[in-house]
Design an enzyme around this catalytic site. Structure first.
Site, mmCIF file in Angstrom:
data_model
loop_
_atom_site.group_PDB
_atom_site.id
_atom_site.type_symbol
_atom_site.label_atom_id
_atom_site.label_comp_id
_atom_site.label_asym_id
_atom_site.label_seq_id
_atom_site.Cartn_x
_atom_site.Cartn_y
_atom_site.Cartn_z
ATOM 1 N N ASP A 167 21.023 -0.811 32.166
ATOM 2 C CA ASP A 167 20.852 -0.602 30.725
ATOM 3 C C ASP A 167 19.860 0.518 30.450
ATOM 4 O O ASP A 167 18.781 0.569 31.059
ATOM 5 C CB ASP A 167 20.299 -1.883 30.072
ATOM 6 C CG ASP A 167 21.377 -2.675 29.381
ATOM 7 O OD1 ASP A 167 22.453 -2.124 29.077
ATOM 8 O OD2 ASP A 167 21.138 -3.879 29.138
ATOM 9 N N GLU A 189 29.857 -7.866 22.432
ATOM 10 C CA GLU A 189 28.984 -9.046 22.431
ATOM 11 C C GLU A 189 28.965 -9.729 21.060
ATOM 12 O O GLU A 189 28.888 -9.061 20.017
ATOM 13 C CB GLU A 189 27.545 -8.621 22.798
ATOM 14 C CG GLU A 189 26.554 -9.792 22.701
ATOM 15 C CD GLU A 189 25.198 -9.515 23.326
ATOM 16 O OE1 GLU A 189 24.977 -8.419 23.869
ATOM 17 O OE2 GLU A 189 24.341 -10.422 23.268
HETATM 18 O O1 KIV Z 1 20.874 -6.882 28.554
HETATM 19 C C1 KIV Z 1 21.843 -7.561 28.905
HETATM 20 O O2 KIV Z 1 21.726 -8.476 29.739
HETATM 21 C C2 KIV Z 1 23.131 -7.277 28.316
HETATM 22 C C3 KIV Z 1 24.221 -8.280 28.523
HETATM 23 C C4 KIV Z 1 23.939 -9.488 27.737
HETATM 24 C C5 KIV Z 1 25.555 -7.723 28.250
HETATM 25 O O3 KIV Z 1 23.296 -6.299 27.676
#
Ligand code: KIV
Length: 293
Positions: free
Chosen positions: A101, A200
């Site tokens: 991310d 989501e």
């Molecule tokens: O940060 C995370 O774990 C996510 C998932 C929930 C898709 O973005």
């Protein structure tokens, strides 16, 4: 950095790696409409080792802010945190594609900022891809990154980094205008070159519409079994927290099991029952090899 090797004979961090060829980003993209994609979050090398044989994608989610660091939201998560945990997950895996991310504030200003942050993530971790939140507003950035060698997973619907704008973590798309916007967002990030999209916290029919509209695989969380794959936060699915969102299914009750193990340990320490004969070193003169068996 992920460039050192651990001594497998002395370190519990790296038990018997199974040599496998890692899945690739094109292989994931090619799963559109095929076998469901299995994705879970991982933040540590050991968890990655355990999940890797079962998963197609491991996501180093910025949810680590809450899960690992006890932060109230993902907003304070830094690039440094994502790089450190991302490198650990890459070291602990051999099979799954690892995606990381992009944290809040590291990519939204413009495509150049996003490129600099994403390049740092890929260089420092060895991961294959990044994920970033946002729909139409992020399409230009996704195209910019993809054209420069950075595979991107989009993330639409409930986008937790926007919690201050959204006002909470409730399901999205309950009115027609918002539903249409989520489908348009998904289409925009797919057309911009995302190789997969996470959708989501949306009403199920939106998840189905998004899955139909996007030409890349759509991975659901709080979405629909009809998506091209599913993702959950591993600690949620293991039952590590007392409160989880409605869409989480607990596949274990780890909180209770950890608590019971800690209670057993505490009782044995207080009773002087631990360490026992098997856990203490042999007396002088005893054959050390016998003593180890
Ligand atoms: O940060 C995370 O774990 C996510 C998932 C929930 C898709 O973005």
């Amino acid at each position: 950095m992920s460039t050192y090797t651990l001594d497998t004979s002395t370190s519990r961090a790296n038990p018997t790696p199974a040599p496998m060829r890692r899945l690739t980003v094109p292989a994931i993209r090619g799963r559109k409409g095929g076998d469901p994609i299995v994705m879970l979050t991982a933040y540590t090398a050991r968890m990655a080792q355990l999940l890797d044989p079962h998963c197609d994608l491991l996501l180093v989610g910025d949810s680590l802010g809450q899960v690992i660091y006890g932060l109230p939201t993902t907003i304070p998560v830094s690039l440094e945190m994502m790089c450190a945990h991302g490198a650990a997950v890459v070291r602990g895996s051999w099979h799954a594609v690892v995606a990381i991310d992009m944290p809040f504030g590291s990519y939204e200003a413009n495509p150049a900022q996003a490129f600099e942050s994403a390049a740092r993530i890929l260089k420092e971790t060895g991961a294959a891809a990044v994920k970033l939140e946002g729909g139409e507003a992020m399409a230009e950035t996704i195209a910019f990154l993809t054209r420069r060698g950075i595979p991107v997973i989009g993330h639409v619907g409930l986008t937790p980094q926007a919690v201050n704008v959204l006002g909470g973590y409730g399901a999205r798309g309950r009115d027609k205008a918002e539903a249409a916007k989520i489908v348009a967002d998904a289409k925009a990030v797919a057309d911009a070159g995302s190789f997969a999209i996470v959708v989501e916290g949306v009403v199920e029919e939106i998840a189905i519409a998004v899955t139909r509209a996007a030409q890349c695989p759509v991975i659901g969380i709080g979405a629909s079994a009809q998506c091209d794959g599913q993702v959950l936060v591993t600690e949620d699915m293991l039952g590590l927290f007392e409160r989880t969102p409605r869409f989480v299914k607990r596949f274990d009750d780890l909180a209770a099991r950890i608590s019971a193990a800690a209670a057993d340990y505490a009782a044995e320490v207080r009773d002087r029952a631990f360490p026992g004969a098997e856990q203490v070193y042999a007396a002088l003169g005893q054959d050390p090899l016998d003593a180890r068996s």
